[in-house]
Write a protein that holds these residues in place. Structure first.
Motif, PDB file in Angstrom:
ATOM      1  N   GLU A 157      -1.418  -2.154 -10.699  1.00  0.00           N
ATOM      2  CA  GLU A 157      -2.359  -1.500  -9.786  1.00  0.00           C
ATOM      3  C   GLU A 157      -2.882  -2.464  -8.734  1.00  0.00           C
ATOM      4  O   GLU A 157      -3.408  -2.030  -7.708  1.00  0.00           O
ATOM      5  CB  GLU A 157      -3.537  -0.922 -10.580  1.00  0.00           C
ATOM      6  N   HIS A 158      -2.737  -3.752  -9.004  1.00  0.00           N
ATOM      7  CA  HIS A 158      -3.283  -4.733  -8.074  1.00  0.00           C
ATOM      8  C   HIS A 158      -2.380  -5.968  -8.062  1.00  0.00           C
ATOM      9  O   HIS A 158      -1.849  -6.378  -9.100  1.00  0.00           O
ATOM     10  CB  HIS A 158      -4.702  -5.138  -8.498  1.00  0.00           C
ATOM     11  N   LYS A 183       6.637  -3.604  -7.399  1.00  0.00           N
ATOM     12  CA  LYS A 183       6.754  -2.174  -7.073  1.00  0.00           C
ATOM     13  C   LYS A 183       7.577  -1.425  -8.119  1.00  0.00           C
ATOM     14  O   LYS A 183       7.206  -0.336  -8.563  1.00  0.00           O
ATOM     15  CB  LYS A 183       7.415  -1.999  -5.704  1.00  0.00           C
ATOM     16  N   GLU A 186       0.825  -1.213   0.000  1.00  0.00           N
ATOM     17  CA  GLU A 186       0.000   0.000   0.000  1.00  0.00           C
ATOM     18  C   GLU A 186       0.857   1.260   0.000  1.00  0.00           C
ATOM     19  O   GLU A 186       0.406   2.316  -0.453  1.00  0.00           O
ATOM     20  CB  GLU A 186      -0.931  -0.018   1.207  1.00  0.00           C
ATOM     21  N   ASP A 187       2.096   1.143   0.522  1.00  0.00           N
ATOM     22  CA  ASP A 187       2.994   2.303   0.517  1.00  0.00           C
ATOM     23  C   ASP A 187       3.325   2.735  -0.901  1.00  0.00           C
ATOM     24  O   ASP A 187       3.692   3.895  -1.136  1.00  0.00           O
ATOM     25  CB  ASP A 187       4.293   1.962   1.267  1.00  0.00           C
ATOM     26  N   ALA A 188       3.230   1.794  -1.869  1.00  0.00           N
ATOM     27  CA  ALA A 188       3.512   2.107  -3.278  1.00  0.00           C
ATOM     28  C   ALA A 188       2.218   2.321  -4.056  1.00  0.00           C
ATOM     29  O   ALA A 188       2.230   2.273  -5.289  1.00  0.00           O
ATOM     30  CB  ALA A 188       4.339   0.978  -3.906  1.00  0.00           C
ATOM     31  N   ASP A 189       1.108   2.520  -3.340  1.00  0.00           N
ATOM     32  CA  ASP A 189      -0.204   2.736  -3.969  1.00  0.00           C
ATOM     33  C   ASP A 189      -0.611   1.569  -4.857  1.00  0.00           C
ATOM     34  O   ASP A 189      -1.173   1.750  -5.948  1.00  0.00           O
ATOM     35  CB  ASP A 189      -0.205   4.039  -4.783  1.00  0.00           C
ATOM     36  N   ILE A 190      -0.288   0.366  -4.397  1.00  0.00           N
ATOM     37  CA  ILE A 190      -0.692  -0.845  -5.108  1.00  0.00           C
ATOM     38  C   ILE A 190      -1.618  -1.633  -4.190  1.00  0.00           C
ATOM     39  O   ILE A 190      -1.269  -1.956  -3.049  1.00  0.00           O
ATOM     40  CB  ILE A 190       0.526  -1.716  -5.488  1.00  0.00           C
ATOM     41  N   ALA A 191      -2.816  -1.920  -4.682  1.00  0.00           N
ATOM     42  CA  ALA A 191      -3.783  -2.672  -3.873  1.00  0.00           C
ATOM     43  C   ALA A 191      -3.335  -4.126  -3.781  1.00  0.00           C
ATOM     44  O   ALA A 191      -3.100  -4.783  -4.799  1.00  0.00           O
ATOM     45  CB  ALA A 191      -5.166  -2.579  -4.508  1.00  0.00           C
TER      46      ALA A 191
END
Length: 451
Positions: free
Chosen positions: A380-381, A374, A337-342
């Motif tokens: 994205e997921h 990352k 989540e720190d890398a904006d990846i769900a």
């Protein structure tokens, strides 16, 4: 030998351990084959000799029967006059077969009456004649005939060659006339036949021995070449692996140095400057409000510094594994989540029954795979699935990124280290790593047996 053996290189020890039993086995086989061939040769000689003599014995009996029938009209008529006997001699003297086949007649006193090949003997007494072995030939022939007839072996001059050769004769008695009728065959033919067979057998034995030695030699050369090839390949792989380990160590050291320099050191430097600023302000008697605001930022900076230190430590040693494989990999998933990846994490079955080495390997695979997501996947997921049963534990990581060419990356010495590192870790403990990738995403599956 004990002093020399430790000095021999391992590769040559392996080759020697393979070659020495082969040479020993080949020698035993060659000796056994040769010995058995010689025994069979001797047995074959006896069989051939017996068969040959049996055939000659049958021929001699037939020849004597033929000769007997040729004079039967005279002998069976009861006549004992000289004219009848002379006519019988004439008939028998003309009978012959082959180059050295003839009939001979002796009376019971040893006088030669008929000899179709040696006419000089006719009319002479041969009672005391001996062959080269000291055998009383004529006496033995007459005695054999008078005792029912049969075979006698001796040596006699062969008409065609004028050489003394072994001979086998068959004789019968004509008692009404006091005669011994006989014929014989020379046995030098069988000696030549046996010598020919012996020569062929010896050639076969030598050929067999040669091929055994030749094949063993080829196998030895093949073993040496294969061993050298395997050793060269193994040495090359070991060198490459050693180099990879060294490179990995250097890369890890460089990463730690960068992380400490760019992260922790800068944060600590910022704290240092803030503290220095406070000291300067205190020395300049600035307003306490400004000092208070500066001091309020210090806990935040320290907190961030501690978090960065924890991350570095976590990367160096997965402390979360002490709480279990599930917890450790779940924590890695949450960090995405720190890398904006769900990130979606799921688990099924018992996953903590594997060894510590297996847990570390799976953790490192997840760590490397998620770091790749990352940095490179533009995803994205990501889905992280951990499954376990009594036989194995399987880790599956799927993303929806841009993907990559797996085979090309594996072959690239400058780019494929992460994949090779994951594969070597998993295979080192008997597991299997499968990576598939396309433009729709990448899937990394690591399966490790429980035992």
């Amino acid at each position: 030998m004990k002093k020399l053996w430790p000095e021999i290189k391992s590769r040559w020890k392996i080759i020697l351990l393979a070659i020495v039993p082969l040479i020993t086995a080949a020698s035993i086989i060659a000796y056994t084959v040769r010995h058995q061939a010689i025994v069979l040769e001797q047995q074959q000689q006896e069989i051939i000799k017996e068969t040959y003599l049996a055939s000659k014995d049958s021929e001699l009996k037939n020849y004597i029967a033929l000769a007997r029938r040729s004079i039967a009209h005279l002998y069976d008529s009861g006549r004992t006059d000289a004219a009848a006997m002379e006519e019988a001699k004439t008939i028998l003297a003309k009978l012959d077969y082959g180059e050295d086949g003839y009939f001979f007649i002796y009376d019971y006193e040893g006088n030669s009456l008929v000899h179709a090949r040696q006419w000089n003997l006719v009319g002479t007494n041969q009672w005391e004649i001996r062959d080269t072995n000291g055998k009383l030939v004529i006496q033995d022939l007459i005695n054999r005939a008078r005792h029912g007839g049969g075979f006698e072996d001796y040596v006699w001059k062969k008409p065609s060659s004028h050489n003394v050769e072994p001979k086998r004769a068959y004789v019968i008695a004509l008692p009404k006339w006091g005669w011994m009728l006989g014929t014989g065959v020379y046995l030098d033919d069988i000696d030549r036949a046996l010598e020919k067979v012996n020569s062929q057998v010896r050639d076969n034995i030598n050929d067999t021995t040669f091929w055994i030695v030749f094949i063993a030699f080829l196998v030895i050369i093949l073993i040496i070449l294969l061993s050298l090839a395997i050793n060269i390949r193994a040495d090359t792989q070991l060198k490459l692996l050693a180099q990879r380990i060294v490179n990995a160590q250097e890369e890890e050291r460089a990463r730690i140095a960068r992380d400490l320099h760019d992260g922790v050191m800068n944060m600590l430097a910022g704290i240092k400057f803030m503290i220095e600023a406070i000291l300067i302000r205190l020395s300049n008697n600035d307003q306490s409000t400004s000092i208070h605001m500066t001091l309020e930022d210090l806990p935040t900076k320290l907190k961030d510094t501690l978090a960065e230190l924890r991350r570095i430590v976590r990367d160096l040693h997965p402390i979360a594994l002490d709480l279990g494989l599930k917890v450790a990999i779940e924590q890695l998933s949450l960090n995405m989540e720190d890398a904006d990846i769900a990130a979606e994490f799921s688990t099924h079955g018992e996953v903590d029954q594997v060894s510590t080495e297996a847990k570390i390997a799976l953790y490192r695979v997840a760590q490397e795979a998620l770091n790749n997501v990352k940095q490179c996947a533009h995803s994205e997921h990501v889905s992280v699935k951990l499954e376990g049963d009594s036989k194995r534990v399987k880790l599956t990581i799927e993303d929806d990124g841009v993907g990559f060419n797996v085979n090309r990356i594996k072959r690239d010495p400058d780019r494929g280290f992460g994949i090779r590192n994951m594969q070597e870790r998993v295979e080192a403990i008997g597991g299997k790593l499968i990576i598939t990738s396309s433009s729709q995403g990448t899937t990394v599956t690591a399966t490790i047996p429980c035992h």
